[in-house]
Design a protein around this motif. Structure first.
Motif, PDB file in Angstrom:
ATOM      1  N   VAL A  31      33.877  40.591  35.094  1.00 19.57           N
ATOM      2  CA  VAL A  31      34.216  39.150  35.053  1.00 19.57           C
ATOM      3  C   VAL A  31      35.113  38.728  36.300  1.00 19.57           C
ATOM      4  N   TYR A  32      36.065  39.950  36.492  1.00 19.16           N
ATOM      5  CA  TYR A  32      37.712  38.939  37.421  1.00 19.16           C
ATOM      6  C   TYR A  32      36.304  39.611  39.230  1.00 19.16           C
ATOM      7  N   LYS A  33      35.371  40.040  39.101  1.00 20.83           N
ATOM      8  CA  LYS A  33      34.335  39.679  40.805  1.00 20.83           C
ATOM      9  C   LYS A  33      33.479  38.858  40.340  1.00 20.83           C
ATOM     10  N   ASN A  34      32.682  38.492  39.197  1.00 19.12           N
ATOM     11  CA  ASN A  34      31.597  37.749  40.071  1.00 19.12           C
ATOM     12  C   ASN A  34      32.772  35.975  39.350  1.00 19.12           C
ATOM     13  N   ARG A  35      33.366  36.037  38.863  1.00 17.73           N
ATOM     14  CA  ARG A  35      34.258  34.873  38.756  1.00 17.73           C
ATOM     15  C   ARG A  35      35.791  34.567  39.492  1.00 17.73           C
ATOM     16  N   TYR A  36      35.872  34.652  40.235  1.00 19.05           N
ATOM     17  CA  TYR A  36      37.448  35.474  41.159  1.00 19.05           C
ATOM     18  C   TYR A  36      36.842  35.879  42.556  1.00 19.05           C
ATOM     19  N   GLY A  37      35.510  36.782  42.360  1.00 20.84           N
ATOM     20  CA  GLY A  37      35.719  37.890  43.626  1.00 20.84           C
ATOM     21  C   GLY A  37      36.776  38.639  44.416  1.00 20.84           C
ATOM     22  N   MET A  38      36.962  39.194  42.976  1.00 15.94           N
ATOM     23  CA  MET A  38      38.371  40.206  43.372  1.00 15.94           C
ATOM     24  C   MET A  38      37.138  41.357  43.019  1.00 15.94           C
ATOM     25  N   LEU A  39      38.692  42.360  43.753  1.00 22.13           N
ATOM     26  CA  LEU A  39      37.969  43.561  43.409  1.00 22.13           C
ATOM     27  C   LEU A  39      39.372  43.971  43.050  1.00 22.13           C
ATOM     28  N   ARG A  73      46.242  44.994  51.551  1.00 23.04           N
ATOM     29  CA  ARG A  73      44.714  43.907  52.243  1.00 23.04           C
ATOM     30  C   ARG A  73      44.883  43.496  50.249  1.00 23.04           C
ATOM     31  N   ALA A  74      44.941  43.669  49.105  1.00 20.17           N
ATOM     32  CA  ALA A  74      44.668  42.991  48.158  1.00 20.17           C
ATOM     33  C   ALA A  74      45.692  41.783  48.508  1.00 20.17           C
ATOM     34  N   VAL A  75      46.993  42.110  49.076  1.00 16.15           N
ATOM     35  CA  VAL A  75      48.010  40.827  48.768  1.00 16.15           C
ATOM     36  C   VAL A  75      47.505  39.645  49.750  1.00 16.15           C
ATOM     37  N   GLN A  76      47.063  40.349  51.197  1.00 11.16           N
ATOM     38  CA  GLN A  76      46.467  39.537  52.029  1.00 11.16           C
ATOM     39  C   GLN A  76      44.931  38.858  51.372  1.00 11.16           C
ATOM     40  N   LYS A  77      44.600  38.995  50.566  1.00  8.51           N
ATOM     41  CA  LYS A  77      43.042  38.254  49.869  1.00  8.51           C
ATOM     42  C   LYS A  77      43.681  37.177  49.234  1.00  8.51           C
ATOM     43  N   LEU A  78      44.437  37.945  48.235  1.00 13.28           N
ATOM     44  CA  LEU A  78      45.032  36.872  47.670  1.00 13.28           C
ATOM     45  C   LEU A  78      45.686  35.299  47.777  1.00 13.28           C
ATOM     46  N   GLU A  79      46.462  35.531  48.768  1.00 12.89           N
ATOM     47  CA  GLU A  79      46.690  35.005  50.140  1.00 12.89           C
ATOM     48  C   GLU A  79      46.099  33.516  50.291  1.00 12.89           C
ATOM     49  N   GLU A  80      45.232  34.781  50.798  1.00 21.45           N
ATOM     50  CA  GLU A  80      43.445  34.055  51.844  1.00 21.45           C
ATOM     51  C   GLU A  80      43.326  32.743  50.392  1.00 21.45           C
ATOM     52  N   ARG A  81      43.018  33.543  49.308  1.00 27.37           N
ATOM     53  CA  ARG A  81      43.149  32.594  48.073  1.00 27.37           C
ATOM     54  C   ARG A  81      43.497  31.441  47.364  1.00 27.37           C
ATOM     55  N   ARG A  82      44.142  31.762  48.000  1.00 27.52           N
ATOM     56  CA  ARG A  82      46.115  30.704  47.755  1.00 27.52           C
ATOM     57  C   ARG A  82      46.135  30.990  46.273  1.00 27.52           C
ATOM     58  N   TYR A  83      46.475  32.365  46.079  1.00 24.72           N
ATOM     59  CA  TYR A  83      47.102  32.460  44.547  1.00 24.72           C
ATOM     60  C   TYR A  83      48.587  32.996  44.291  1.00 24.72           C
ATOM     61  N   LEU A  84      48.770  33.344  45.832  1.00 25.19           N
ATOM     62  CA  LEU A  84      49.922  33.983  46.365  1.00 25.19           C
ATOM     63  C   LEU A  84      51.154  34.072  47.381  1.00 25.19           C
ATOM     64  N   THR A  85      51.782  33.321  46.931  1.00 30.59           N
ATOM     65  CA  THR A  85      53.136  33.478  48.167  1.00 30.59           C
ATOM     66  C   THR A  85      53.935  34.324  48.846  1.00 30.59           C
ATOM     67  N   ARG A  86      53.991  34.088  49.953  1.00 32.26           N
ATOM     68  CA  ARG A  86      54.857  35.169  50.711  1.00 32.26           C
ATOM     69  C   ARG A  86      56.147  34.936  51.444  1.00 32.26           C
ATOM     70  N   GLU A  87      57.567  35.164  51.189  1.00 34.53           N
ATOM     71  CA  GLU A  87      58.662  34.407  51.607  1.00 34.53           C
ATOM     72  C   GLU A  87      59.564  36.129  52.217  1.00 34.53           C
TER      73      GLU A  87
END
Length: 145
Positions: A31-39, A73-87
């Protein structure tokens, strides 16, 4: 002349735990891989932010027992997908505060619902008491109790 080894790998607790973890996570992984491309690490970071709110990568690593390079690496990928912000933290410029965006919150909410349904299906293999006992024993082995 080979000697028969009577060590039963199928009853070796670390082996059983690993096999059970792999088998039980396959459907949710699809589910998380096919729907969201997440590891795996990406959904775990997403869920930590969804459950606990704003956190640092170090806090996530400590809670989830994930190595900092994998979290990075996960944070970078999630940021690229605009799922999280870094401050940057105002008190310590070396620290970044991570938070879900609206898109990240939507992904978390959808996956959370799917995870709850999946958890219920897995637990249905056991009586209510067995499922509660299994959860308690696994939390104890994981050092969560």
């Amino acid at each position: 002349m080979s000697q028969k080894d009577d060590f039963d790998l199928r009853n070796f607790l670390p082996f059983l735990l690993n096999q059970a973890a792999e088998e039980s996570s396959l459907e949710f992984q699809r589910v998380y891989k096919n729907r969201y491309g997440m590891l795996r690490t990406e959904w775990r970071v997403l869920f930590h932010l969804g459950i606990f709110g704003e956190m640092t990568a170090k806090e996530i690593g400590t809670r989830a027992k994930i190595h900092k390079t994998k979290i990075s690496r996960a944070v970078q990928k999630l940021e690229e997908r605009r799922y999280l912000t870094r401050e940057r933290d105002e008190n310590d410029r070396r620290v970044e505060r991570l938070a879900l965006t609206q898109a990240g919150r939507a992904a978390y909410n959808e996956l959370r619902g799917i995870a709850e349904q999946y958890d219920n299906r897995l637990a249905a293999h056991f009586t209510t008491g067995e499922a509660a006992l299994l959860r308690m024993m696994l939390r104890r082995l994981a050092g969560l109790e």
